[in-house]
Write a protein that holds these residues in place. Structure first.
Motif, PDB file in Angstrom:
ATOM      1  N   UNK A  92      -2.788  -1.128  -8.522  1.00  0.00           N
ATOM      2  CA  UNK A  92      -4.200  -1.358  -8.220  1.00  0.00           C
ATOM      3  C   UNK A  92      -4.744  -0.193  -7.406  1.00  0.00           C
ATOM      4  N   UNK A  93      -6.006   0.116  -7.632  1.00  0.00           N
ATOM      5  CA  UNK A  93      -6.724   1.052  -6.778  1.00  0.00           C
ATOM      6  C   UNK A  93      -8.049   0.416  -6.404  1.00  0.00           C
ATOM      7  N   UNK A 123     -12.619   5.459   0.557  1.00  0.00           N
ATOM      8  CA  UNK A 123     -11.191   5.714   0.464  1.00  0.00           C
ATOM      9  C   UNK A 123     -10.602   4.942  -0.719  1.00  0.00           C
ATOM     10  N   UNK A 124      -9.807   5.625  -1.537  1.00  0.00           N
ATOM     11  CA  UNK A 124      -9.063   4.957  -2.604  1.00  0.00           C
ATOM     12  C   UNK A 124      -7.752   4.418  -2.023  1.00  0.00           C
ATOM     13  N   UNK A 125      -7.614   3.115  -2.035  1.00  0.00           N
ATOM     14  CA  UNK A 125      -6.401   2.466  -1.555  1.00  0.00           C
ATOM     15  C   UNK A 125      -5.553   2.091  -2.772  1.00  0.00           C
ATOM     16  N   UNK A 126      -4.389   2.702  -2.906  1.00  0.00           N
ATOM     17  CA  UNK A 126      -3.511   2.443  -4.048  1.00  0.00           C
ATOM     18  C   UNK A 126      -2.437   1.442  -3.645  1.00  0.00           C
ATOM     19  N   UNK A 133      -7.132  -1.775 -12.396  1.00  0.00           N
ATOM     20  CA  UNK A 133      -5.800  -2.339 -12.585  1.00  0.00           C
ATOM     21  C   UNK A 133      -5.151  -1.566 -13.719  1.00  0.00           C
ATOM     22  N   UNK A 134      -3.980  -0.992 -13.464  1.00  0.00           N
ATOM     23  CA  UNK A 134      -3.330  -0.159 -14.462  1.00  0.00           C
ATOM     24  C   UNK A 134      -1.846  -0.460 -14.514  1.00  0.00           C
ATOM     25  N   UNK A 159       0.854  -1.193   0.000  1.00  0.00           N
ATOM     26  CA  UNK A 159       0.000   0.000   0.000  1.00  0.00           C
ATOM     27  C   UNK A 159       0.886   1.238   0.000  1.00  0.00           C
ATOM     28  N   UNK A 160       0.769   2.071  -1.039  1.00  0.00           N
ATOM     29  CA  UNK A 160       1.631   3.249  -1.110  1.00  0.00           C
ATOM     30  C   UNK A 160       0.864   4.570  -1.028  1.00  0.00           C
ATOM     31  N   UNK A 161      -0.479   4.518  -1.068  1.00  0.00           N
ATOM     32  CA  UNK A 161      -1.210   5.782  -0.997  1.00  0.00           C
ATOM     33  C   UNK A 161      -2.642   5.547  -0.532  1.00  0.00           C
TER      34      UNK A 161
END
Length: 279
Positions: free
Chosen positions: A159-160, A82-85, A134-135, A46-48
């Protein structure tokens, strides 16, 4: 919240790739693991975290309860989305093995497109399917991300997942009746005084030199207009406060003022003794 997202992704990835168990999925910092890896590993990091701009709700629910002498007003809000990146990388003894594992992960994630409710851990259910993208590029500038991670650029998936974060229902106000019994130790033979108060904060103010109680001392709750005066016995009570931490200022003529912290978090309280120093 985060652990439930990671748990769901781990179960999906372990079940749809050549990994044999979720033990082969690591969630720590994606440092170079090639030399130490004895078996293929997927790293999910998890980075963001940020509030989702695509999915939000407004409004609140208010419920007032009364149980015996305790009254509570419960305010519950809809979840914040919440967007978990996440950064997904693969580690194996060979580059070919890593690419193969990453391709398997991409295939299974694209097959899902979203995290369907039946695949979610129980703690994330009740809100329907969760959005997942998925990007091949992250939501932030890619070189900045890899630079911040202090590892060389490598093949990865980004992933987000948009997940609900629900704060627990919090009692917004609390009052309770308590019978306070105290004997003035400074006056031998004095009677026991009994007071019934809806007490949140209680204390007794004394002279630091003589240890005698101080009357008509002003007690102010900082940040509010709530004030009280100490009694002849030096006692003061603050009533009907919300849960939380409070700073109380104690002022008495000819004495140095003092501030005291009080934590209101349950139906119990402690009578604090405050000693003021004469000027």
């Amino acid at each position: 919240m985060l652990i439930f997202v990671l748990q769901t992704l781990a179960e999906i990835l372990a079940g749809g790739t050549s990994l044999t168990s979720t033990k082969q999925i690591d969630f720590g910092h994606p440092i170079d693991r090639r030399e130490e890896a004895t078996e293929p590993i997927l790293n999910v990091y998890v980075y963001d975290l940020r509030e989702s701009k695509q999915l939000q709700h407004s409004g609140r629910q208010f419920e007032r309860n009364k149980t015996g002498s305790m009254q509570t007003a419960n305010v519950s809000w809809p979840p914040t989305w919440i967007d978990v990146s996440l950064l997904l990388t693969a580690w194996d003894k060979t580059t070919l093995g890593e690419h193969h594992l990453l391709a398997e992960a991409l295939t299974i994630l694209l097959r899902h497109r979203s995290l369907r409710e039946e695949f979610l851990v129980p703690e994330l259910r009740g809100h329907g399917n969760l959005s997942m993208t998925v990007a091949i590029e992250p939501a932030i500038e890619i070189s900045s991300l890899w630079s911040a991670l202090t590892i060389p650029l490598r093949a990865a998936l980004f992933l987000t997942v948009t997940v609900p974060f629900e704060a627990q229902t919090v009692p917004k106000s609390l009052v309770w009746d308590r019978i306070v019994s105290i004997r003035n130790k400074c006056l031998p033979g004095s009677d026991v005084m009994t007071i019934t108060k809806r007490v949140a904060i209680a204390g007794i103010v004394k002279n630091a030199v003589t240890n005698l109680p101080l009357t008509d001392t002003t007690i102010s709750v900082v940040g509010t207009e709530i004030t009280a005066l100490s009694s002849e016995e030096g006692l003061f009570f603050i009533e009907d406060l919300h849960f939380g931490n409070y700073v109380v200022r104690i002022d008495c003529p000819n004495y140095l003022p003092q501030t005291v912290n009080f934590l209101v978090e349950s139906q119990t309280y402690v009578i604090k003794e405050v000693l003021l120093t004469p000027v």
